[in-house]
Design a protein around this motif. Structure first.
Motif, PDB file in Angstrom:
ATOM      1  N   ARG A  26       0.871  -1.172   0.000  1.00  0.00           N
ATOM      2  CA  ARG A  26       0.000   0.000   0.000  1.00  0.00           C
ATOM      3  C   ARG A  26       0.914   1.229   0.000  1.00  0.00           C
ATOM      4  O   ARG A  26       1.166   1.830   1.042  1.00  0.00           O
ATOM      5  CB  ARG A  26      -0.912   0.046   1.211  1.00  0.00           C
ATOM      6  N   PRO A  27       1.458   1.566  -1.170  1.00  0.00           N
ATOM      7  CA  PRO A  27       2.370   2.713  -1.251  1.00  0.00           C
ATOM      8  C   PRO A  27       1.702   4.010  -0.798  1.00  0.00           C
ATOM      9  O   PRO A  27       0.594   4.328  -1.229  1.00  0.00           O
ATOM     10  CB  PRO A  27       2.740   2.766  -2.732  1.00  0.00           C
ATOM     11  N   VAL A  28       2.377   4.709   0.117  1.00  0.00           N
ATOM     12  CA  VAL A  28       1.854   5.956   0.675  1.00  0.00           C
ATOM     13  C   VAL A  28       2.859   7.071   0.379  1.00  0.00           C
ATOM     14  O   VAL A  28       3.983   7.045   0.880  1.00  0.00           O
ATOM     15  CB  VAL A  28       1.625   5.839   2.200  1.00  0.00           C
ATOM     16  N   LEU A  29       2.445   8.028  -0.432  1.00  0.00           N
ATOM     17  CA  LEU A  29       3.269   9.188  -0.763  1.00  0.00           C
ATOM     18  C   LEU A  29       2.387  10.271  -1.356  1.00  0.00           C
ATOM     19  O   LEU A  29       1.235  10.021  -1.720  1.00  0.00           O
ATOM     20  CB  LEU A  29       4.380   8.812  -1.737  1.00  0.00           C
ATOM     21  N   ARG A  30       2.945  11.491  -1.415  1.00  0.00           N
ATOM     22  CA  ARG A  30       2.244  12.629  -2.010  1.00  0.00           C
ATOM     23  C   ARG A  30       3.270  13.480  -2.715  1.00  0.00           C
ATOM     24  O   ARG A  30       4.370  13.679  -2.198  1.00  0.00           O
ATOM     25  CB  ARG A  30       1.573  13.494  -0.942  1.00  0.00           C
ATOM     26  N   ALA A  31       2.897  14.008  -3.870  1.00  0.00           N
ATOM     27  CA  ALA A  31       3.834  14.867  -4.590  1.00  0.00           C
ATOM     28  C   ALA A  31       3.096  15.707  -5.625  1.00  0.00           C
ATOM     29  O   ALA A  31       2.039  15.312  -6.115  1.00  0.00           O
ATOM     30  CB  ALA A  31       4.904  14.028  -5.272  1.00  0.00           C
ATOM     31  N   SER A  32       3.675  16.861  -5.919  1.00  0.00           N
ATOM     32  CA  SER A  32       3.153  17.755  -6.936  1.00  0.00           C
ATOM     33  C   SER A  32       4.331  18.513  -7.535  1.00  0.00           C
ATOM     34  O   SER A  32       5.315  18.782  -6.840  1.00  0.00           O
ATOM     35  CB  SER A  32       2.168  18.749  -6.296  1.00  0.00           C
ATOM     36  N   THR A  33       4.223  18.869  -8.785  1.00  0.00           N
ATOM     37  CA  THR A  33       5.311  19.612  -9.442  1.00  0.00           C
ATOM     38  C   THR A  33       5.516  20.989  -8.826  1.00  0.00           C
ATOM     39  O   THR A  33       6.569  21.585  -8.989  1.00  0.00           O
ATOM     40  CB  THR A  33       5.029  19.783 -10.949  1.00  0.00           C
ATOM     41  N   THR A  34       4.531  21.495  -8.089  1.00  0.00           N
ATOM     42  CA  THR A  34       4.641  22.836  -7.488  1.00  0.00           C
ATOM     43  C   THR A  34       5.193  22.819  -6.068  1.00  0.00           C
ATOM     44  O   THR A  34       5.499  23.881  -5.511  1.00  0.00           O
ATOM     45  CB  THR A  34       3.263  23.532  -7.466  1.00  0.00           C
ATOM     46  N   ALA A  35       5.331  21.636  -5.461  1.00  0.00           N
ATOM     47  CA  ALA A  35       5.795  21.535  -4.067  1.00  0.00           C
ATOM     48  C   ALA A  35       7.187  22.145  -3.914  1.00  0.00           C
ATOM     49  O   ALA A  35       8.060  21.954  -4.758  1.00  0.00           O
ATOM     50  CB  ALA A  35       5.805  20.079  -3.622  1.00  0.00           C
ATOM     51  N   LYS A  36       7.374  22.870  -2.809  1.00  0.00           N
ATOM     52  CA  LYS A  36       8.669  23.490  -2.521  1.00  0.00           C
ATOM     53  C   LYS A  36       9.401  22.785  -1.389  1.00  0.00           C
ATOM     54  O   LYS A  36      10.606  22.907  -1.257  1.00  0.00           O
ATOM     55  CB  LYS A  36       8.477  24.964  -2.164  1.00  0.00           C
ATOM     56  N   LEU A  37       8.652  22.076  -0.552  1.00  0.00           N
ATOM     57  CA  LEU A  37       9.227  21.352   0.581  1.00  0.00           C
ATOM     58  C   LEU A  37       9.048  19.857   0.334  1.00  0.00           C
ATOM     59  O   LEU A  37       7.953  19.411  -0.016  1.00  0.00           O
ATOM     60  CB  LEU A  37       8.509  21.756   1.877  1.00  0.00           C
ATOM     61  N   LEU A  38      10.138  19.102   0.512  1.00  0.00           N
ATOM     62  CA  LEU A  38      10.082  17.652   0.373  1.00  0.00           C
ATOM     63  C   LEU A  38      10.434  17.025   1.716  1.00  0.00           C
ATOM     64  O   LEU A  38      11.457  17.366   2.315  1.00  0.00           O
ATOM     65  CB  LEU A  38      11.084  17.180  -0.693  1.00  0.00           C
ATOM     66  N   ILE A  39       9.581  16.135   2.196  1.00  0.00           N
ATOM     67  CA  ILE A  39       9.834  15.413   3.442  1.00  0.00           C
ATOM     68  C   ILE A  39      10.118  13.960   3.091  1.00  0.00           C
ATOM     69  O   ILE A  39       9.276  13.277   2.496  1.00  0.00           O
ATOM     70  CB  ILE A  39       8.624  15.505   4.397  1.00  0.00           C
ATOM     71  N   VAL A  40      11.315  13.511   3.450  1.00  0.00           N
ATOM     72  CA  VAL A  40      11.700  12.126   3.192  1.00  0.00           C
ATOM     73  C   VAL A  40      11.895  11.430   4.535  1.00  0.00           C
ATOM     74  O   VAL A  40      12.831  11.731   5.266  1.00  0.00           O
ATOM     75  CB  VAL A  40      13.000  12.042   2.364  1.00  0.00           C
ATOM     76  N   GLY A  41      10.982  10.538   4.861  1.00  0.00           N
ATOM     77  CA  GLY A  41      11.076   9.775   6.097  1.00  0.00           C
ATOM     78  C   GLY A  41      11.517   8.351   5.810  1.00  0.00           C
ATOM     79  O   GLY A  41      12.171   8.084   4.800  1.00  0.00           O
TER      80      GLY A  41
END
Length: 193
Positions: A26-41
């Motif tokens: 159950r892959p859980v992630l969120r992303a958009s081409t406009t995002a400025k902050l990336l959280i990598v846990g």
């Protein structure tokens, strides 16, 4: 459908390491081409696996507190991308969850990160993210890397994991919440305003 939406659809349908996942993929992630902050846990826990919403647990509450973000901003994928090292719950180990499955980073990360052109700050939450992104610039221990957080700016901000299980680390490293967190809150506010 744009390239990023197409890739996210492929990732969410991924079954590469299905045989190793006790609760199934159950892959859980969120992303958009406009995002400025990336959280990598690290990888979703059981609660996040059940809800399908990243950082939807006590760790997420503390992380949002550290960032100074209300849930509606934190979960606005047009501003904040959330891409863990492993997209699925990896299972239980002797002292907490197992490490993130390595297949995700190997197969998906570079393709995905290429499609996030507006990221200005990447939060590296935990040793797995720090080792992957900082490579030979990461120190031997998480504490050493996080202690030297200034060295990785402006692109990266290494952080400890906000898990309640990590209370010992936070208590023995009060400088993190005294010095690093206020700096981080200021940067995040400027970045997302």
């Amino acid at each position: 459908m744009n390239q990023l939406e197409d890739l996210l659809q492929q990732i969410r349908a991924c079954r590469i390491c299905e045989e190793h996942l006790v609760l199934g993929p159950r892959p859980v992630l969120r992303a958009s081409t406009t995002a400025k902050l990336l959280i990598v846990g690290q990888a979703p826990g059981t609660k996040v696996h059940a809800s399908g919403k990243p950082w939807d647990d006590q760790s997420g509450k503390r992380l949002r507190l550290w960032l100074g973000l209300e849930p509606e901003v934190f979960y606005d994928e047009s501003k904040v991308a959330i891409v863990p090292m492993g997209f699925c719950y990896p299972g239980k180990g002797k002292s907490g969850d197992l490490p993130p499955r390595p297949e995700c980073a190997r197969h998906w990360h570079q393709q995905l990160l290429t499609l996030l052109p507006n990221i200005e700050l990447t939060l590296l939450v935990g040793k797995y993210a720090q080792d992957y992104f900082l490579k030979d610039k990461a120190r031997p221990t998480l504490t050493q890397t996080v202690t030297n957080w200034h060295e990785y700016l402006p692109a990266f901000m290494p952080m400890p994991h906000p898990s309640p299980r990590n209370q010992f680390w936070v208590k023995h490293n009060p400088w993190f919440e005294q010095d690093a967190v206020p700096y981080l809150q200021k940067q995040v506010k400027q970045l997302l305003s």
